[in-house]
Design a protein around this motif. Structure first.
Motif, mmCIF file in Angstrom:
data_model
loop_
_atom_site.group_PDB
_atom_site.id
_atom_site.type_symbol
_atom_site.label_atom_id
_atom_site.label_comp_id
_atom_site.label_asym_id
_atom_site.label_seq_id
_atom_site.Cartn_x
_atom_site.Cartn_y
_atom_site.Cartn_z
ATOM 1 N N ALA A 81 0.818 -1.214 0.000
ATOM 2 C CA ALA A 81 0.000 0.000 0.000
ATOM 3 C C ALA A 81 0.852 1.264 0.000
ATOM 4 O O ALA A 81 0.583 2.194 -0.770
ATOM 5 C CB ALA A 81 -0.957 -0.004 1.193
ATOM 6 N N LEU A 82 1.881 1.327 0.825
ATOM 7 C CA LEU A 82 2.726 2.526 0.875
ATOM 8 C C LEU A 82 3.553 2.675 -0.402
ATOM 9 O O LEU A 82 3.785 3.785 -0.868
ATOM 10 C CB LEU A 82 3.631 2.502 2.106
ATOM 11 C CG LEU A 82 2.906 2.578 3.449
ATOM 12 C CD1 LEU A 82 3.897 2.435 4.608
ATOM 13 C CD2 LEU A 82 2.120 3.873 3.573
ATOM 14 N N TYR A 83 3.979 1.561 -0.965
ATOM 15 C CA TYR A 83 4.700 1.600 -2.243
ATOM 16 C C TYR A 83 3.775 2.116 -3.338
ATOM 17 O O TYR A 83 4.135 3.021 -4.102
ATOM 18 C CB TYR A 83 5.241 0.210 -2.598
ATOM 19 C CG TYR A 83 5.816 0.128 -3.985
ATOM 20 C CD1 TYR A 83 7.076 0.650 -4.261
ATOM 21 C CD2 TYR A 83 5.090 -0.455 -5.031
ATOM 22 C CE1 TYR A 83 7.603 0.586 -5.548
ATOM 23 C CE2 TYR A 83 5.613 -0.524 -6.311
ATOM 24 C CZ TYR A 83 6.870 -0.005 -6.565
ATOM 25 O OH TYR A 83 7.384 -0.048 -7.836
ATOM 26 N N ALA A 84 2.562 1.562 -3.412
ATOM 27 C CA ALA A 84 1.597 1.974 -4.441
ATOM 28 C C ALA A 84 1.224 3.446 -4.296
ATOM 29 O O ALA A 84 0.974 4.123 -5.298
ATOM 30 C CB ALA A 84 0.348 1.101 -4.365
ATOM 31 N N ALA A 85 1.227 3.959 -3.067
ATOM 32 C CA ALA A 85 0.895 5.363 -2.827
ATOM 33 C C ALA A 85 2.091 6.285 -3.051
ATOM 34 O O ALA A 85 1.968 7.502 -2.904
ATOM 35 C CB ALA A 85 0.373 5.530 -1.400
ATOM 36 N N GLY A 86 3.241 5.709 -3.397
ATOM 37 C CA GLY A 86 4.439 6.520 -3.625
ATOM 38 C C GLY A 86 5.085 7.009 -2.343
ATOM 39 O O GLY A 86 5.910 7.918 -2.364
ATOM 40 N N GLU A 87 4.754 6.382 -1.215
ATOM 41 C CA GLU A 87 5.282 6.826 0.069
ATOM 42 C C GLU A 87 6.571 6.119 0.477
ATOM 43 O O GLU A 87 7.242 6.552 1.412
ATOM 44 C CB GLU A 87 4.221 6.659 1.154
ATOM 45 C CG GLU A 87 3.014 7.555 0.920
ATOM 46 C CD GLU A 87 1.953 7.398 1.985
ATOM 47 O OE1 GLU A 87 2.284 7.014 3.129
ATOM 48 O OE2 GLU A 87 0.777 7.656 1.661
#
Length: 130
Positions: free
Chosen positions: A36-42
């Motif tokens: 989720a954090l990877y997909a959100a660019g975080e």
């Protein structure tokens, strides 16, 4: 200092290998994918959840170089089941088995292990629990 366990391992993968990683680690091996954090660019990597206390961070990069025998051998993951059960699960998932060993030595003793390669050339040892 007293170590308790390995928290994570970092592995680089090709920038275009995210889908292959999700399929291999998530669908074929059945490990959890936390992205989720990877997909959100975080964050620049996503996780393969091995247990409540261990993950593999997969870092997509344009500068990926496949592992060679001079700089990498394998990551060993203890899994539930006998070697026969592990082999049967891999066969059902369409994962090619590189080799099986009856008693390779690990952190908690000798137990059967099955070796596979991920889509990027990393060898993964799937070790039956002692």
């Amino acid at each position: 200092m007293q170590a308790r366990h390995i928290d994570h391992v970092n592995l680089r993968i090709p920038a275009d290998g995210v889908g292959d990683a999700r399929e291999f680690y998530g669908e074929r091996l059945g490990f959890g994918i936390e992205d989720a954090l990877y997909a959100a660019g975080e964050k620049p990597f996503f996780d393969v959840r091995l247990s409540t206390t261990a993950v593999v961070h997969l870092w997509p990069t344009d500068e990926f170089e496949p592992p060679t025998a001079t700089n990498y051998d394998h990551v060993a993951v203890v899994v539930e089941g006998s070697a026969d059960q592990i082999e049967a699960e891999l066969d059902a998932a369409g994962v090619e088995i590189e080799k099986s060993l009856d008693e390779p030595l690990g952190a908690v003793g000798e137990s059967p292990a099955v070796y596979v390669r991920d889509p990027f050339g990393y060898r993964i040892e799937l070790k039956a629990r002692v």
